[in-house]
Design an enzyme around this catalytic site. Structure first.
Site, PDB file in Angstrom:
ATOM      1  N   GLU A   1     -11.417  -6.079  -5.931  1.00 29.44           N
ATOM      2  CA  GLU A   1     -10.141  -5.398  -6.204  1.00 29.44           C
ATOM      3  C   GLU A   1     -10.389  -3.902  -6.245  1.00 29.44           C
ATOM      4  O   GLU A   1     -11.353  -3.444  -6.858  1.00 29.44           O
ATOM      5  CB  GLU A   1      -9.588  -5.897  -7.540  1.00 29.44           C
ATOM      6  CG  GLU A   1      -8.094  -5.929  -7.616  1.00 29.44           C
ATOM      7  CD  GLU A   1      -7.455  -6.945  -6.670  1.00 29.44           C
ATOM      8  OE1 GLU A   1      -7.179  -6.589  -5.503  1.00 29.44           O
ATOM      9  OE2 GLU A   1      -7.242  -8.081  -7.094  1.00 29.44           O
TER      10      GLU A   1
ATOM     11  N   THR B   1     -11.471  -2.202  -3.949  1.00 32.36           N
ATOM     12  CA  THR B   1     -12.652  -1.866  -3.151  1.00 32.36           C
ATOM     13  C   THR B   1     -12.290  -1.581  -1.696  1.00 32.36           C
ATOM     14  O   THR B   1     -13.076  -0.968  -0.986  1.00 32.36           O
ATOM     15  CB  THR B   1     -13.696  -3.005  -3.184  1.00 32.36           C
ATOM     16  OG1 THR B   1     -13.004  -4.232  -3.013  1.00 32.36           O
ATOM     17  CG2 THR B   1     -14.454  -3.033  -4.489  1.00 32.36           C
TER      18      THR B   1
ATOM     19  N   SER C   1       1.695  -9.154  -2.616  1.00 30.54           N
ATOM     20  CA  SER C   1       1.743  -8.429  -1.372  1.00 30.54           C
ATOM     21  C   SER C   1       2.949  -8.750  -0.503  1.00 30.54           C
ATOM     22  O   SER C   1       2.845  -8.930   0.712  1.00 30.54           O
ATOM     23  CB  SER C   1       0.471  -8.758  -0.594  1.00 30.54           C
ATOM     24  OG  SER C   1       0.031  -7.638  -0.007  1.00 30.54           O
ATOM     25  N   SER C   2       4.101  -8.817  -1.146  1.00 30.42           N
ATOM     26  CA  SER C   2       5.315  -9.080  -0.365  1.00 30.42           C
ATOM     27  C   SER C   2       5.597  -7.922   0.583  1.00 30.42           C
ATOM     28  O   SER C   2       6.163  -8.131   1.661  1.00 30.42           O
ATOM     29  CB  SER C   2       6.503  -9.315  -1.298  1.00 30.42           C
ATOM     30  OG  SER C   2       6.663  -8.221  -2.168  1.00 30.42           O
TER      31      SER C   2
ATOM     32  N   ASP D   1      -4.300  -6.182   2.331  1.00 34.58           N
ATOM     33  CA  ASP D   1      -3.113  -7.042   2.272  1.00 34.58           C
ATOM     34  C   ASP D   1      -2.625  -7.456   3.661  1.00 34.58           C
ATOM     35  O   ASP D   1      -2.453  -8.650   3.917  1.00 34.58           O
ATOM     36  CB  ASP D   1      -1.989  -6.355   1.479  1.00 34.58           C
ATOM     37  CG  ASP D   1      -2.423  -6.028   0.053  1.00 34.58           C
ATOM     38  OD1 ASP D   1      -3.494  -6.517  -0.368  1.00 34.58           O
ATOM     39  OD2 ASP D   1      -1.713  -5.281  -0.621  1.00 34.58           O
TER      40      ASP D   1
HETATM   41  C1  GLA Z   1      -2.864  -3.215  -3.479  1.00 33.52           C
HETATM   42  C2  GLA Z   1      -3.174  -2.524  -2.148  1.00 33.52           C
HETATM   43  C3  GLA Z   1      -4.478  -3.059  -1.544  1.00 33.52           C
HETATM   44  C4  GLA Z   1      -5.613  -3.035  -2.539  1.00 33.52           C
HETATM   45  C5  GLA Z   1      -5.174  -3.642  -3.868  1.00 33.52           C
HETATM   46  C6  GLA Z   1      -6.209  -3.464  -4.934  1.00 33.52           C
HETATM   47  O1  GLA Z   1      -2.586  -4.565  -3.272  1.00 33.52           O
HETATM   48  O2  GLA Z   1      -2.121  -2.726  -1.244  1.00 33.52           O
HETATM   49  O3  GLA Z   1      -4.802  -2.308  -0.380  1.00 33.52           O
HETATM   50  O4  GLA Z   1      -6.110  -1.742  -2.711  1.00 33.52           O
HETATM   51  O5  GLA Z   1      -3.974  -3.083  -4.351  1.00 33.52           O
HETATM   52  O6  GLA Z   1      -7.366  -4.164  -4.607  1.00 33.52           O
END
Ligand code: GLA
Length: 387
Positions: free
Chosen positions: A36, A38, A127-128, A173
């Site tokens: 996360e 990263t 991640s919608s 995502d």
């Molecule tokens: C969000 C971002 C991703 C990622 C995460 C954290 O979901 O869209 O790119 O950085 O946070 O890991």
């Protein structure tokens, strides 16, 4: 709602509004096991697509208009494709952003109608937004026969989010939404986009998402701030170790020798470096079918996100603490950008119902909030449903 019911509803709405659609596509949301914050530090991530998705029915128009209907928000948008501007509403911008990306690549879609319907919760850290961007790209690619490579659509979705929405997110995502596979995790190296699939075959383990119901308004600005803090840390490390190319490639020794330990920047960098090596060790645990050690690393990631990276919230901390105390949950942690959203829990299948019942009561008692839970499966990435 079952996907079939959802699909017939989507087609019903489209047909009533615009006639026959040219095609229907879906793009799933994602979970992330480890790695996360990263991705934008060019380290490893370990996401997977889930069996909850955004569906788009699309068809072309003879004029230069974009007509959108969100069945989820019960809302519409109308605008011109040759004069793209930001909408005051939030949701159309994810599609307008991908249209802008296409145009910047000298690909000019005709005017189009689109209806959007989903069973993916919005704003729950699943991640919608990337799913909507990926679905939009795939739908327009199909409608206009652009034949874009999948990876190009992934980078376009990320660029749309960066430039049109203004969130400096990484690539995880859209990558997961496009490249997901049934029952597999993706181990993605964000520095060169090499990836492998890792089978997740634990018939006795279920993946359960517990939605804190918290949507923090600062999430976007704090996210961008974390990126800046990581960059500041990298600069300090590179002053001493010029060959370190990005933060995830640094060692703890290099962090210790470059940044004073009592600073915010130190804590951010320490988390990122530890998280990256934790993920690599967890990948080995998976290969050895050692779900217990894998789950322990999820708890350790949560502690790092809470104490060092400071992106958790009391509600997620409570859910993870109770999970850890319960002995029914092998691993749990907050997921995504932070400040709310869902926790991911690995629970032995026979205990799922009793755990959900008890944690829902505890959450209600603690925060006076209803706890919504989702049992999810790892699923295939974005696809065209009909042509
Ligand atoms: C969000 C971002 C991703 C990622 C995460 C954290 O979901 O869209 O790119 O950085 O946070 O890991």
């Amino acid at each position: 709602m079952l996907p079939n019911t959802l699909l017939s509803r989507l087609l019903g709405i489209y047909t009533a509004q615009f006639g026959e659609p040219a095609c229907v596509v879906k793009a799933p949301g994602r979970i992330n096991f480890l790695g996360e914050h990263t991705d934008y530090n060019l380290g490893y991530v370990m996401p997977a697509a889930i069996d909850k998705a955004i569906y788009i029915a699309i068809g072309s128009r003879a004029d230069n208009r974009i007509e959108l209907l969100s069945a989820d928000f019960n809302d519409t948008y109308s605008g011109r494709i040759d004069e793209l501007t930001h909408s005051e509403k939030s949701w159309p911008n994810y599609l307008l952003g991908v249209v802008q990306q296409l145009q910047q690549h000298q690909l000019y879609p005709s005017g189009f109608n689109a209806v959007i319907l989903s069973d993916l919760p919005v704003g729950a850290g699943l991640s919608s937004s990337a799913a909507l961007e990926c679905a939009g790209l795939l739908a327009l690619d199909q409608l206009c026969n652009f034949h874009l490579p999948t990876l190009t659509m992934v980078t376009m979705a990320q660029a749309a989010e960066n430039s049109f929405i203004g969130l400096q997110c990484g690539i995880m995502d859209p990558f997961a939404s496009m490249f997901g596979k049934n029952n597999e995790l993706i181990k993605l190296n964000c520095s060169n986009l090499d990836y492998t699939y890792l089978p997740f075959h634990f018939p006795d383990v279920e993946m359960v998402l517990l939605d804190t119901g918290v949507k923090h308004s600062l999430a976007g600005s704090e996210y961008n701030l974390r990126r800046e803090e990581c960059l500041a840390g990298l600069e300090k490390i590179q002053q001493k170790f010029p060959l370190v190319p990005f933060l995830s490639a640094a060692t703890m020794e290099q962090v210790n020798l470059s940044i004073p330990a009592d600073t915010i920047i130190y804590r951010r960098c320490a988390y990122v470096v530890q998280e990256n090596s934790r993920l690599l060790a967890a990948a080995e645990n998976l290969k050895n079918q050692d779900i217990i050690s894998f789950g322990q690393k999820m708890y350790a990631t949560h502690a790092g996100l809470r104490d060092l990276y400071a992106v958790s919230c009391p509600e997620a901390d409570f859910l993870v603490k109770e999970a850890q105390l319960s002995n029914q949950v092998m691993g749990a942690r907050m997921m995504g950008g932070g400040f709310g959203g869902c926790t991911l829990n690995l629970i032995s299948a026979v205990e799922v119902a009793s755990f959900i019942e008890s944690i829902t009561q505890q959450y209600q008692h603690q925060f006076n909030r209803n706890l919504v839970s989702y049992r999810v499966k790892l699923s295939a990435g974005a696809s065209v449903i009909t042509e």
